[in-house]
Enzyme design. Structure first.
Site, PDB file in Angstrom:
ATOM      1  N   THR A  39       2.491  -1.852   8.987  1.00  0.00           N
ATOM      2  CA  THR A  39       2.909  -2.845   9.984  1.00  0.00           C
ATOM      3  C   THR A  39       3.199  -4.218   9.396  1.00  0.00           C
ATOM      4  O   THR A  39       3.811  -5.060  10.059  1.00  0.00           O
ATOM      5  CB  THR A  39       1.781  -3.044  11.018  1.00  0.00           C
ATOM      6  N   CYS A  64       3.149  -3.062   4.059  1.00  0.00           N
ATOM      7  CA  CYS A  64       2.263  -1.967   4.454  1.00  0.00           C
ATOM      8  C   CYS A  64       2.897  -1.302   5.671  1.00  0.00           C
ATOM      9  O   CYS A  64       4.109  -1.455   5.874  1.00  0.00           O
ATOM     10  CB  CYS A  64       0.832  -2.466   4.704  1.00  0.00           C
ATOM     11  N   ASP A  73       0.868  -1.188   0.000  1.00  0.00           N
ATOM     12  CA  ASP A  73       0.000   0.000   0.000  1.00  0.00           C
ATOM     13  C   ASP A  73       0.903   1.236   0.000  1.00  0.00           C
ATOM     14  O   ASP A  73       2.127   1.118  -0.185  1.00  0.00           O
ATOM     15  CB  ASP A  73      -1.002  -0.041   1.169  1.00  0.00           C
TER      16      ASP A  73
HETATM   17  C1  RB5 Z   1      -2.657   2.232   6.525  1.00  0.00           C
HETATM   18  O1  RB5 Z   1      -2.841   3.394   7.204  1.00  0.00           O
HETATM   19  C2  RB5 Z   1      -2.194   1.131   7.464  1.00  0.00           C
HETATM   20  O2  RB5 Z   1      -3.283   0.693   8.217  1.00  0.00           O
HETATM   21  C3  RB5 Z   1      -1.561   0.009   6.659  1.00  0.00           C
HETATM   22  O3  RB5 Z   1      -0.420   0.461   6.027  1.00  0.00           O
HETATM   23  C4  RB5 Z   1      -1.165  -1.212   7.427  1.00  0.00           C
HETATM   24  O4  RB5 Z   1      -0.304  -0.927   8.469  1.00  0.00           O
HETATM   25  C5  RB5 Z   1      -2.259  -2.116   7.803  1.00  0.00           C
HETATM   26  O5  RB5 Z   1      -2.097  -3.167   8.435  1.00  0.00           O
END
Ligand code: RB5
Length: 146
Positions: free
Chosen positions: A67, A65, A7
């Site tokens: 985390t 992403c 993401d």
């Molecule tokens: C996006 O804000 C965040 O929730 C995503 O990058 C990730 O950490 C989700 O698990």
């Protein structure tokens, strides 16, 4: 082929790991996201990579992403996908040896680039031990049939 997805939080780390593996001659496919300026929904990219791994088109996948956790949760919804999220080399090694993990999720807000490359190397170079672990991994797939 190795599938990569992320993401907005994971764009830079995804590019770093993907380019690192490409330099080693490993074929990589990038399903996006491609820029970190927008706010992307991680399930979109987790599903794309999970589909490629589940169908056998991709041998393994990497997802990034903030985390790594959202990616792991989504990818594990697909049969045949064994996604792990880790920040340490011991767990990554044993995710391959014992769990035959085929998707590694990493948190771009959690680990450094250097550690990410080290974990990617371990994930790519460690084989599945098989034997008694074969039975246990098959038991994971049986859960989809319940
Ligand atoms: C996006 O804000 C965040 O929730 C995503 O990058 C990730 O950490 C989700 O698990």
């Amino acid at each position: 082929m190795i599938a990569f997805g992320c993401d907005h939080n994971g764009v830079e780390l995804k590019n770093a790991v993907m380019n690192y593996l490409r330099e080693k001659g490993i074929e990589c496919t990038d399903v996006g996201a491609y820029e970190n300026a927008s706010y992307d929904d991680y399930p979109v990219y987790a599903k794309k990579v999970a589909d490629l791994v589940s169908s056998g088109e991709a041998e393994k996948g990497f997802l990034f992403c903030g985390t790594g956790l959202g990616m792991m949760l989504c990818a594990n919804k697909k049969p045949g996908v064994r996604a792990v999220c880790s920040i340490d080399s011991y767990s990554v090694k044993y995710s391959r040896l014992h769990n035959n993990a085929n998707v590694l999720c990493m948190g771009a807000n959690v680990i450094s680039k250097g550690l990410a490359l080290e974990l990617a190397d371990i994930f790519m170079s460690t084989g599945f031990m098989g034997e008694r672990h074969e039975r246990r991994v098959k038991m994971l797939e049986e859960i989809y049939k319940d």
